[in-house]
Design a protein around this motif. Structure first.
Motif, mmCIF file in Angstrom:
data_model
loop_
_atom_site.group_PDB
_atom_site.id
_atom_site.type_symbol
_atom_site.label_atom_id
_atom_site.label_comp_id
_atom_site.label_asym_id
_atom_site.label_seq_id
_atom_site.Cartn_x
_atom_site.Cartn_y
_atom_site.Cartn_z
ATOM 1 N N ILE A 56 -4.575 3.479 -2.055
ATOM 2 C CA ILE A 56 -5.343 2.270 -1.654
ATOM 3 C C ILE A 56 -4.981 1.720 -0.338
ATOM 4 C CG2 ILE A 56 -6.061 0.058 -2.231
ATOM 5 C CD1 ILE A 56 -5.017 0.866 -5.349
ATOM 6 N N SER A 57 -5.901 1.671 0.534
ATOM 7 C CA SER A 57 -5.365 1.094 1.940
ATOM 8 C C SER A 57 -5.191 -0.202 1.995
ATOM 9 C CB SER A 57 -6.637 1.338 2.993
ATOM 10 O OG SER A 57 -7.772 0.413 2.604
ATOM 11 N N LEU A 102 -8.036 -2.840 -9.088
ATOM 12 C CA LEU A 102 -8.288 -1.909 -8.056
ATOM 13 C C LEU A 102 -7.457 -0.896 -8.280
ATOM 14 C CD1 LEU A 102 -9.882 -1.072 -5.562
ATOM 15 C CD2 LEU A 102 -8.319 -2.329 -4.203
ATOM 16 N N SER A 136 0.866 -1.232 -0.010
ATOM 17 C CA SER A 136 -0.152 0.082 0.038
ATOM 18 C C SER A 136 0.637 1.067 0.028
ATOM 19 C CB SER A 136 -0.999 0.017 1.084
ATOM 20 O OG SER A 136 -1.748 1.307 1.469
ATOM 21 N N ARG A 139 -8.235 3.280 -9.426
ATOM 22 C CA ARG A 139 -7.932 4.357 -8.649
ATOM 23 C C ARG A 139 -6.950 5.265 -9.434
ATOM 24 N NH1 ARG A 139 -8.604 3.418 -3.140
ATOM 25 N NH2 ARG A 139 -10.747 2.737 -3.182
ATOM 26 N N ASP A 186 -6.502 -2.515 3.871
ATOM 27 C CA ASP A 186 -7.743 -3.281 4.075
ATOM 28 C C ASP A 186 -8.274 -3.568 2.659
ATOM 29 O OD1 ASP A 186 -7.574 -3.523 6.861
ATOM 30 O OD2 ASP A 186 -8.708 -1.592 7.142
ATOM 31 N N GLU A 187 -8.225 -2.547 1.975
ATOM 32 C CA GLU A 187 -8.727 -2.580 0.388
ATOM 33 C C GLU A 187 -8.221 -3.672 -0.251
ATOM 34 O OE1 GLU A 187 -10.733 1.421 -1.104
ATOM 35 O OE2 GLU A 187 -8.550 1.552 -0.270
ATOM 36 N N ASP A 212 -9.052 -7.298 0.922
ATOM 37 C CA ASP A 212 -10.205 -7.467 0.428
ATOM 38 C C ASP A 212 -10.178 -8.057 -0.966
ATOM 39 O OD1 ASP A 212 -11.621 -6.865 2.884
ATOM 40 O OD2 ASP A 212 -12.176 -5.090 1.917
#
Length: 76
Positions: free
Chosen positions: A51-52, A68, A40, A72, A54-55, A58
């Motif tokens: 982008i975190s 992703l 990240s 972004r 956590d993302e 996931d």
């Protein structure tokens, strides 16, 4: 974007290039939660994409992560 992500995983996080495929999971490439946090930070520093972790956690596969990141980076 997949190739860019692969390059980062291989060069920065020392993942074996053979392991990195769009279908590979985080477990397949041996990315633990700490490595995802590092990823990240590298994405933000090198690509300017926020982008975190956590993302990223996931995302089911490396291909999902790449999608992703692409999504972004298009917003920037």
């Amino acid at each position: 974007m997949f190739e860019t992500l692969k390059e980062i995983l291989v060069s920065k996080l020392k993942v074996s290039p053979e392991q990195v495929t769009p279908e590979a999971t985080k477990e397949d490439v041996e990315l633990d939660s700490l490595a995802v946090v590092e990823l990240s930070l590298v994405l933000e520093k090198e690509l300017g994409v926020e982008i975190s972790d956590d993302e990223l956690l996931d995302a089911e596969t490396i291909g999902d992560m790449a999608a992703l990141i692409e999504e972004r980076s298009a917003r920037v």
